[in-house]
Design a protein around this motif. Structure first.
Motif, mmCIF file in Angstrom:
data_model
loop_
_atom_site.group_PDB
_atom_site.id
_atom_site.type_symbol
_atom_site.label_atom_id
_atom_site.label_comp_id
_atom_site.label_asym_id
_atom_site.label_seq_id
_atom_site.Cartn_x
_atom_site.Cartn_y
_atom_site.Cartn_z
ATOM 1 N N THR A 223 -3.919 -6.803 0.621
ATOM 2 C CA THR A 223 -3.204 -5.577 0.987
ATOM 3 C C THR A 223 -2.434 -5.015 -0.199
ATOM 4 O OG1 THR A 223 -2.982 -6.318 3.283
ATOM 5 C CG2 THR A 223 -1.486 -4.590 2.544
ATOM 6 N N LEU A 224 -1.778 -5.880 -0.965
ATOM 7 C CA LEU A 224 -1.000 -5.413 -2.113
ATOM 8 C C LEU A 224 -1.903 -4.724 -3.129
ATOM 9 C CD1 LEU A 224 1.961 -5.465 -3.207
ATOM 10 C CD2 LEU A 224 1.232 -7.381 -4.634
ATOM 11 N N ALA A 225 -3.055 -5.305 -3.389
ATOM 12 C CA ALA A 225 -3.994 -4.710 -4.352
ATOM 13 C C ALA A 225 -4.450 -3.323 -3.896
ATOM 14 C CB ALA A 225 -5.190 -5.626 -4.548
ATOM 15 N N LYS A 226 -4.680 -3.159 -2.596
ATOM 16 C CA LYS A 226 -5.112 -1.864 -2.075
ATOM 17 C C LYS A 226 -4.020 -0.813 -2.230
ATOM 18 C CE LYS A 226 -8.376 -3.767 1.294
ATOM 19 N NZ LYS A 226 -8.676 -3.963 2.737
ATOM 20 N N LEU A 227 -2.771 -1.191 -1.936
ATOM 21 C CA LEU A 227 -1.661 -0.251 -2.082
ATOM 22 C C LEU A 227 -1.468 0.149 -3.537
ATOM 23 C CD1 LEU A 227 1.035 -1.746 0.350
ATOM 24 C CD2 LEU A 227 -0.440 0.246 0.718
ATOM 25 N N LEU A 228 -1.558 -0.836 -4.430
ATOM 26 C CA LEU A 228 -1.369 -0.548 -5.852
ATOM 27 C C LEU A 228 -2.484 0.366 -6.368
ATOM 28 C CD1 LEU A 228 0.480 -1.163 -8.256
ATOM 29 C CD2 LEU A 228 -1.005 -3.098 -8.810
ATOM 30 N N ALA A 229 -3.717 0.102 -5.955
ATOM 31 C CA ALA A 229 -4.842 0.918 -6.410
ATOM 32 C C ALA A 229 -4.727 2.350 -5.911
ATOM 33 C CB ALA A 229 -6.156 0.304 -5.925
ATOM 34 N N ARG A 230 -4.136 2.536 -4.738
ATOM 35 C CA ARG A 230 -4.004 3.881 -4.184
ATOM 36 C C ARG A 230 -2.894 4.671 -4.852
ATOM 37 N NH1 ARG A 230 -1.692 6.321 0.487
ATOM 38 N NH2 ARG A 230 -0.917 4.371 1.342
ATOM 39 N N TRP A 231 -1.773 4.000 -5.145
ATOM 40 C CA TRP A 231 -0.609 4.700 -5.678
ATOM 41 C C TRP A 231 -0.545 4.713 -7.197
ATOM 42 C CZ3 TRP A 231 2.308 8.009 -3.182
ATOM 43 C CH2 TRP A 231 2.414 7.926 -1.792
ATOM 44 N N ILE A 232 -0.912 3.594 -7.825
ATOM 45 C CA ILE A 232 -0.786 3.484 -9.281
ATOM 46 C C ILE A 232 -2.053 2.810 -9.811
ATOM 47 C CG2 ILE A 232 0.819 2.892 -11.157
ATOM 48 C CD1 ILE A 232 2.915 2.230 -9.050
ATOM 49 N N PRO A 233 -3.177 3.519 -9.794
ATOM 50 C CA PRO A 233 -4.460 2.891 -10.141
ATOM 51 C C PRO A 233 -4.530 2.328 -11.553
ATOM 52 C CG PRO A 233 -4.664 5.284 -9.999
ATOM 53 C CD PRO A 233 -3.330 4.938 -9.440
#
Length: 246
Positions: A223-233
């Protein structure tokens, strides 16, 4: 797992604060807090079955509140040696570099902090970790403001020559103030830090441990990786927690 995330003390109301600091946290078009850090905190709360509201406040106010009161949460906070014993820490949720940013048209060139001391004025957010650090390094040319946007406006108007930000956020800060990031450049990098969700020192440790467990589960299930990729790729997942070097 459910009992781990839901001890009685976790239900205690928390005052959760962040600041206007895109892309980590900022007011969306509907006025509600949004951003990478906001969604991390919201997901932790969802897993803990709590729903304490998140408010956006000036950094000075948020930092003063968490320093003086229990059951306060502030994010996203740089973890430094000075702050280490003052709070309890959940994360790290991201890592970034501290940078000095100026207009390309200024043709400024600095290769060291000693060079930076010779600039006219450098904008910083008052009481930010980099304000404290640069002050400790003998800087007398810091122009302190309560919130990020003022630094961009002052640089645009030529009232300061440069401002301090992070490599992951300065471009969005410029965009928020209707400035073209292509007109600015990083003059130098001077520190790398891990950033966390900070809890008051006197908050029940069971609450902090539950938050950390929920955060670790976010890392484990992607989940953390998905959030990071969406907001700060352009950012990488943070590494293990480590002691601050300054």
């Amino acid at each position: 797992l459910s009992s781990l995330f839901s001890p009685p003390s976790v239900a205690q109301n928390l005052q959760i604060m962040t600041e206007q600091d895109p892309p980590y946290s900022f007011a969306g078009e509907d006025g509600k807090p949004t951003g990478y850090g906001v969604e991390v905190v919201e997901e932790i709360q969802r897993r803990l079955k709590t729903n304490d509201p998140i408010s956006i406040r000036p950094w000075i106010r948020a930092y003063a509140t968490i320093s003086r009161n229990p059951n306060v949460v502030v994010f996203t906070m740089s973890r430094t040696k000075e702050r280490e014993p003052l709070f309890q820490w959940v994360g790290p949720i991201i890592e970034n570099d501290w940078v000095i940013v100026g207009k390309k048209s200024s043709r400024l060139k600095i290769a060291s902090l000693e060079d930076a001391k010779k600039l006219g004025k450098i904008g910083v957010v008052k009481d930010y970790a980099w304000d404290v650090y640069l002050t400790s390094q003998g800087f007398h040319n810091l122009d302190r403001v309560p919130e990020y946007p003022a630094n961009v406006r002052k640089t645009k108007l030529g009232r300061i020559q440069a401002f301090v930000s992070s490599n992951l956020s300065y471009q969005q800060q410029l965009t928020e103030q209707m400035e073209n990031p292509e007109d600015y450049k990083i003059l130098m990098k001077f520190n790398s830090v891990q950033m966390y969700i900070a809890h008051s020192k006197d908050t029940d440790k069971a609450i902090v441990e539950a938050w950390q467990s929920a955060f670790e589960s976010m890392k484990s299930d992607g989940t953390l990786a998905k959030l990071l990729a969406r907001w700060i790729p352009q950012a990488q997942l943070p590494g293990p927690a480590k002691a601050a070097s300054f």
